[in-house]
Design a protein around this motif. Sequence first.
Motif, PDB file in Angstrom:
ATOM      1  N   ASP A 179       0.803  -1.225   0.000  1.00  0.00           N
ATOM      2  CA  ASP A 179       0.000   0.000   0.000  1.00  0.00           C
ATOM      3  C   ASP A 179       0.840   1.281   0.000  1.00  0.00           C
ATOM      4  O   ASP A 179       0.332   2.361   0.255  1.00  0.00           O
ATOM      5  CB  ASP A 179      -0.952   0.009   1.198  1.00  0.00           C
ATOM      6  CG  ASP A 179      -0.216  -0.091   2.530  1.00  0.00           C
ATOM      7  OD1 ASP A 179       1.030  -0.152   2.542  1.00  0.00           O
ATOM      8  OD2 ASP A 179      -0.900  -0.106   3.569  1.00  0.00           O
ATOM      9  N   THR A 180       2.127   1.179  -0.291  1.00  0.00           N
ATOM     10  CA  THR A 180       3.079   2.297  -0.326  1.00  0.00           C
ATOM     11  C   THR A 180       3.009   3.162   0.926  1.00  0.00           C
ATOM     12  O   THR A 180       3.033   4.381   0.859  1.00  0.00           O
ATOM     13  CB  THR A 180       2.902   3.188  -1.585  1.00  0.00           C
ATOM     14  OG1 THR A 180       1.633   3.832  -1.508  1.00  0.00           O
ATOM     15  CG2 THR A 180       3.041   2.401  -2.852  1.00  0.00           C
ATOM     16  N   SER A 181       2.934   2.520   2.081  1.00  0.00           N
ATOM     17  CA  SER A 181       2.901   3.266   3.339  1.00  0.00           C
ATOM     18  C   SER A 181       4.269   3.234   4.020  1.00  0.00           C
ATOM     19  O   SER A 181       5.041   2.289   3.857  1.00  0.00           O
ATOM     20  CB  SER A 181       1.843   2.673   4.281  1.00  0.00           C
ATOM     21  OG  SER A 181       2.173   1.341   4.619  1.00  0.00           O
ATOM     22  N   TYR A 182       4.557   4.281   4.770  1.00  0.00           N
ATOM     23  CA  TYR A 182       5.800   4.379   5.556  1.00  0.00           C
ATOM     24  C   TYR A 182       5.770   3.328   6.660  1.00  0.00           C
ATOM     25  O   TYR A 182       4.767   3.161   7.341  1.00  0.00           O
ATOM     26  CB  TYR A 182       5.904   5.791   6.142  1.00  0.00           C
ATOM     27  CG  TYR A 182       7.025   5.953   7.135  1.00  0.00           C
ATOM     28  CD1 TYR A 182       8.316   6.248   6.713  1.00  0.00           C
ATOM     29  CD2 TYR A 182       6.794   5.836   8.504  1.00  0.00           C
ATOM     30  CE1 TYR A 182       9.352   6.411   7.623  1.00  0.00           C
ATOM     31  CE2 TYR A 182       7.818   5.995   9.418  1.00  0.00           C
ATOM     32  CZ  TYR A 182       9.105   6.284   8.980  1.00  0.00           C
ATOM     33  OH  TYR A 182      10.121   6.439   9.886  1.00  0.00           O
ATOM     34  N   VAL A 183       6.901   2.612   6.837  1.00  0.00           N
ATOM     35  CA  VAL A 183       6.988   1.621   7.900  1.00  0.00           C
ATOM     36  C   VAL A 183       7.917   2.114   9.000  1.00  0.00           C
ATOM     37  O   VAL A 183       7.531   2.188  10.161  1.00  0.00           O
ATOM     38  CB  VAL A 183       7.498   0.261   7.349  1.00  0.00           C
ATOM     39  CG1 VAL A 183       7.668  -0.752   8.471  1.00  0.00           C
ATOM     40  CG2 VAL A 183       6.553  -0.276   6.301  1.00  0.00           C
ATOM     41  N   LYS A 184       9.172   2.467   8.623  1.00  0.00           N
ATOM     42  CA  LYS A 184      10.141   2.915   9.613  1.00  0.00           C
ATOM     43  C   LYS A 184      11.353   3.504   8.891  1.00  0.00           C
ATOM     44  O   LYS A 184      11.462   3.426   7.672  1.00  0.00           O
ATOM     45  CB  LYS A 184      10.610   1.755  10.502  1.00  0.00           C
ATOM     46  CG  LYS A 184      11.340   0.652   9.734  1.00  0.00           C
ATOM     47  CD  LYS A 184      11.772  -0.469  10.647  1.00  0.00           C
ATOM     48  CE  LYS A 184      12.557  -1.512   9.828  1.00  0.00           C
ATOM     49  NZ  LYS A 184      13.080  -2.572  10.665  1.00  0.00           N
ATOM     50  N   ARG A 185      12.247   4.059   9.656  1.00  0.00           N
ATOM     51  CA  ARG A 185      13.525   4.527   9.124  1.00  0.00           C
ATOM     52  C   ARG A 185      14.403   3.304   8.870  1.00  0.00           C
ATOM     53  O   ARG A 185      14.407   2.375   9.676  1.00  0.00           O
ATOM     54  CB  ARG A 185      14.202   5.426  10.142  1.00  0.00           C
ATOM     55  CG  ARG A 185      14.453   6.794   9.637  1.00  0.00           C
ATOM     56  CD  ARG A 185      15.256   7.570  10.647  1.00  0.00           C
ATOM     57  NE  ARG A 185      15.175   8.976  10.265  1.00  0.00           N
ATOM     58  CZ  ARG A 185      15.354   9.953  11.076  1.00  0.00           C
ATOM     59  NH1 ARG A 185      15.612   9.741  12.347  1.00  0.00           N
ATOM     60  NH2 ARG A 185      15.269  11.193  10.659  1.00  0.00           N
ATOM     61  N   ALA A 186      15.163   3.336   7.801  1.00  0.00           N
ATOM     62  CA  ALA A 186      16.075   2.216   7.510  1.00  0.00           C
ATOM     63  C   ALA A 186      17.244   2.238   8.489  1.00  0.00           C
ATOM     64  O   ALA A 186      17.675   3.304   8.910  1.00  0.00           O
ATOM     65  CB  ALA A 186      16.577   2.300   6.081  1.00  0.00           C
ATOM     66  N   ASP A 187      17.731   1.059   8.830  1.00  0.00           N
ATOM     67  CA  ASP A 187      18.857   0.948   9.781  1.00  0.00           C
ATOM     68  C   ASP A 187      20.161   1.345   9.147  1.00  0.00           C
ATOM     69  O   ASP A 187      20.460   1.139   8.041  1.00  0.00           O
ATOM     70  CB  ASP A 187      18.968  -0.489  10.305  1.00  0.00           C
ATOM     71  CG  ASP A 187      17.698  -0.882  11.079  1.00  0.00           C
ATOM     72  OD1 ASP A 187      17.086   0.017  11.682  1.00  0.00           O
ATOM     73  OD2 ASP A 187      17.359  -2.073  11.077  1.00  0.00           O
TER      74      ASP A 187
END
Length: 187
Positions: A179-187
């Motif tokens: 759904d092209t939603s933000y999940v988290k910042r990449a590590d």
Amino acid sequence: MKIDGNAVRPGNVIEHKGGLWRAVKIQHTQPGKGGAYLQVELKNLRDGSKLNERFRSSEKVEKVRLEQRDYQFLFQEGDMFTFMDIESYEQIALPQDDIGEQAVFLRDGMAVQLEMYDGAPLGVHLPEQVELTVAETEPVVKGQTASSSYKPARMDNGVRVMVPPFVNEGDRIVVATEDTSYVKRAD
């Protein structure tokens, strides 16, 4: 494999009216008069057309098993996308219509799964999440500290995603491909 008409579930692939159809939505209905039935929204796996059907529990439906094979995305040429079988190194090219809107997430070397039926590819499954770089976003407006405030951002592949205020241009983030939603910042 034959199953009862009321045993169809979302995601099941069935053979119906000479074609392969994926159940998208189902709704159990029990009218005041007559027997209960299952209202199913079907999507054709070959041409993308949709169909609404009613199945009663007394009806039998042919459920199809699709083979899942691991492939690697190699490159895009025009509207054709080339994939390689990880085991046999055999290459296959699919048109963008078979991949759909998820094509924007494909990156060279990405591991994907192809759904096959009788040796012919029907669809592509991408990883659930991908890492993208924020190419453009608005600066944070002071005073907008509500926890639910999000701002629009354009990724390096052109996809638009609503991101939290602390995300800036150049940041790497994880995005859900479904759904092209933000999940988290990449590590």
